[in-house]
Design a protein around this motif. Structure first.
Motif, short mmCIF file in Angstrom:
data_model
loop_
_atom_site.label_atom_id
_atom_site.label_comp_id
_atom_site.label_asym_id
_atom_site.label_seq_id
_atom_site.Cartn_x
_atom_site.Cartn_y
_atom_site.Cartn_z
N ALA A 62 6.18 73.03 20.10
CA ALA A 62 5.22 73.33 21.18
C ALA A 62 4.34 74.53 20.82
CB ALA A 62 5.98 73.60 22.47
N LEU A 63 4.90 75.52 20.18
CA LEU A 63 4.10 76.72 19.87
C LEU A 63 2.99 76.37 18.88
CD1 LEU A 63 7.02 79.32 19.64
CD2 LEU A 63 5.43 78.98 21.54
N GLY A 108 6.71 67.48 18.26
CA GLY A 108 6.60 68.64 17.36
C GLY A 108 6.87 69.94 18.08
N PHE A 140 14.19 75.72 17.38
CA PHE A 140 14.96 74.49 17.54
C PHE A 140 15.61 74.10 16.21
CE2 PHE A 140 10.57 73.67 16.47
CZ PHE A 140 10.68 72.88 15.34
N GLU A 155 5.56 70.98 29.79
CA GLU A 155 6.99 71.28 29.63
C GLU A 155 7.33 71.37 28.15
OE1 GLU A 155 9.82 69.40 32.14
OE2 GLU A 155 11.49 69.84 30.80
N GLY A 167 10.18 71.37 25.41
CA GLY A 167 11.59 71.04 25.18
C GLY A 167 12.21 70.26 26.32
N PHE A 168 11.71 69.02 26.55
CA PHE A 168 12.22 68.25 27.70
C PHE A 168 13.51 67.51 27.38
CE2 PHE A 168 8.80 65.61 25.75
CZ PHE A 168 9.55 64.52 25.32
N GLY A 169 14.00 67.59 26.15
CA GLY A 169 15.29 66.96 25.80
C GLY A 169 15.20 65.46 25.95
N ASP A 190 17.38 76.34 24.24
CA ASP A 190 18.54 76.70 23.41
C ASP A 190 18.79 78.20 23.55
OD1 ASP A 190 18.82 74.05 21.82
OD2 ASP A 190 16.70 74.56 21.63
N ARG A 201 17.83 67.49 14.98
CA ARG A 201 19.07 66.75 14.80
C ARG A 201 18.74 65.30 14.53
NH1 ARG A 201 20.57 67.53 20.38
NH2 ARG A 201 18.58 68.60 20.48
N LEU A 232 13.13 81.29 22.33
CA LEU A 232 11.71 81.04 22.60
C LEU A 232 11.11 82.13 23.49
CD1 LEU A 232 10.23 77.56 22.80
CD2 LEU A 232 9.24 79.35 24.19
N THR A 267 18.63 68.87 35.36
CA THR A 267 18.38 68.38 34.00
C THR A 267 19.73 68.07 33.33
OG1 THR A 267 18.54 70.38 32.64
CG2 THR A 267 16.50 70.11 33.92
N LYS A 268 19.64 67.38 32.19
CA LYS A 268 20.86 67.00 31.48
C LYS A 268 21.67 68.24 31.07
CE LYS A 268 22.44 64.74 27.32
NZ LYS A 268 22.11 63.99 26.13
N PHE A 269 20.96 69.24 30.52
CA PHE A 269 21.68 70.43 30.06
C PHE A 269 22.15 71.29 31.23
CE2 PHE A 269 21.97 70.86 25.48
CZ PHE A 269 21.31 69.70 25.09
N HIS A 315 12.82 66.28 19.42
CA HIS A 315 13.98 65.40 19.32
C HIS A 315 13.55 63.94 19.52
CE1 HIS A 315 18.15 64.39 19.45
NE2 HIS A 315 18.15 64.02 20.71
C1 LIG Z 1 19.05 72.74 25.21
S1 LIG Z 1 17.83 71.50 25.16
C2 LIG Z 1 17.33 71.33 26.87
C3 LIG Z 1 16.67 70.02 27.15
C4 LIG Z 1 16.18 69.80 28.59
N1 LIG Z 1 15.15 70.75 28.96
C5 LIG Z 1 17.32 69.85 29.56
O1 LIG Z 1 17.39 70.81 30.35
O2 LIG Z 1 18.15 68.91 29.55
C6 LIG Z 1 16.44 72.34 24.47
C7 LIG Z 1 15.40 71.39 23.90
O3 LIG Z 1 14.25 72.13 23.53
C8 LIG Z 1 13.71 71.57 22.35
N2 LIG Z 1 12.89 72.62 21.72
C9 LIG Z 1 13.28 73.85 21.34
N3 LIG Z 1 12.25 74.55 20.85
C10 LIG Z 1 11.17 73.74 20.92
C11 LIG Z 1 9.81 73.89 20.53
N4 LIG Z 1 9.36 75.04 19.97
N5 LIG Z 1 8.96 72.87 20.74
C12 LIG Z 1 9.41 71.71 21.29
N6 LIG Z 1 10.69 71.50 21.68
C13 LIG Z 1 11.56 72.51 21.48
C14 LIG Z 1 14.93 71.14 21.55
O4 LIG Z 1 14.64 70.11 20.62
C15 LIG Z 1 15.87 70.65 22.65
O5 LIG Z 1 15.74 69.27 22.86
#
Ligand SMILES: C[S@@+](CC[C@H](N)C(=O)[O-])C[C@H]1O[C@@H](n2cnc3c(N)ncnc32)[C@H](O)[C@@H]1O
Length: 228
Positions: free
Chosen positions: A111-112, A109, A14, A58, A60-62, A133, A17, A145, A206-208, A85
């Motif tokens: 997740a891993l 923080g 990640f 979950e 990376g829930f954005g 991402d 931001r 990931l 989801t948003k993305f 985020h």
């Molecule tokens: C592209 S966004 C997708 C968000 C949401 N799942 C959606 O579909 O709208 C990816 C999210 O994963 C989070 N993320 C990426 N790697 C992560 C990690 N190792 N641990 C926690 N969050 C992570 C990022 O901060 C980002 O908010």
């Protein structure tokens, strides 16, 4: 792999931001004490929720709209979301507070890293990774990931039969996920034809995902169960 069979640290999946918080998110921050886990010992339903309901994690829930919708729709399951985020963390606290969702908690923080520190073997009924991402540039693929090392690591946290559910709108990443997961030991693809899975009814938009659809992308879901 490290000597203990855990993924090596250092490569972040990640980018942090910095964004300012909305008024709702400021209110959500006031609710951190209720929803944000800070004194975790073990990530399992028994310790976090004091019950034995099936646990969904979950990564990376954005902004968390889909996580909130699932927790509200499935009160008989527990949900833990992990995100880096801050506006998303605050927004989820705000929404969880409005709905008083007693089956949801969140962690701030990587997740891993949280799993390395607090994960309990075979505690997860479902692991969700929605629209991670895609890191499209070749030199960034190592930040994805989903890779052989991480999926082997994540496998140990699923209960036997527990499901790792991924979704993406980025076709090259979808093909990459399918290849990695099809070669990963002790996972079985739940798609009848060994390919992508129809979107299960429990997964909200989801948003993305919406962003991807608006750009004309397709959507690919993958469901793999822990085999042993
Ligand atoms: C592209 S966004 C997708 C968000 C949401 N799942 C959606 O579909 O709208 C990816 C999210 O994963 C989070 N993320 C990426 N790697 C992560 C990690 N190792 N641990 C926690 N969050 C992570 C990022 O901060 C980002 O908010």
């Amino acid at each position: 792999m490290s000597g203990a069979g855990l993924p090596l640290r250092g490569i972040q999946t990640f980018v942090r931001r910095s964004s300012s918080l909305t008024q709702q998110q400021h209110q959500g921050r006031q609710l951190y004490g209720q929803w944000l886990l800070t004194d975790v010992r073990r990530l399992c339903s028994e310790d976090v929720f004091a019950n034995t309901q099936p646990l969904t994690l979950e990564i990376g829930f954005g902004m968390g709209q889909s996580l909130i919708a699932m927790a509200e729709a499935e009160p008989e399951r527990n949900f833990i979301g992990i995100e880096v985020h801050r506006p998303g963390l605050a927004q989820v606290c705000y929404e969880a507070g409005r709905r008083q969702l007693s089956n949801l908690r969140i962690l701030e923080g990587d997740a891993l890293q949280h799993l390395r520190q607090y994960g309990v073997a075979a505690s997860l009924d479902r692991l969700q990774l929605f629209f991670p991402d895609p890191w499209p540039k070749k030199r960034h693929h190592k930040r994805r990931l989903v890779n052989a090392e991480n999926v082997a690591f994540l496998h140990t946290y699923l209960r036997p039969g527990g499901v790792f559910h991924m979704a993406t709108d980025w076709e090259p990443y979808a093909q990459w996920m399918l290849e990695v997961m099809s070669q990963a030991p002790a996972y079985v693809n739940l798609a009848a034809d060994g390919g992508f899975h129809p979107r299960p009814a429990y997964r909200p938009l989801t948003k993305f995902e919406k962003r991807g659809l608006d750009s004309g992308h397709g959507i690919w879901d993958l469901l793999f169960a822990r085999q042993d």
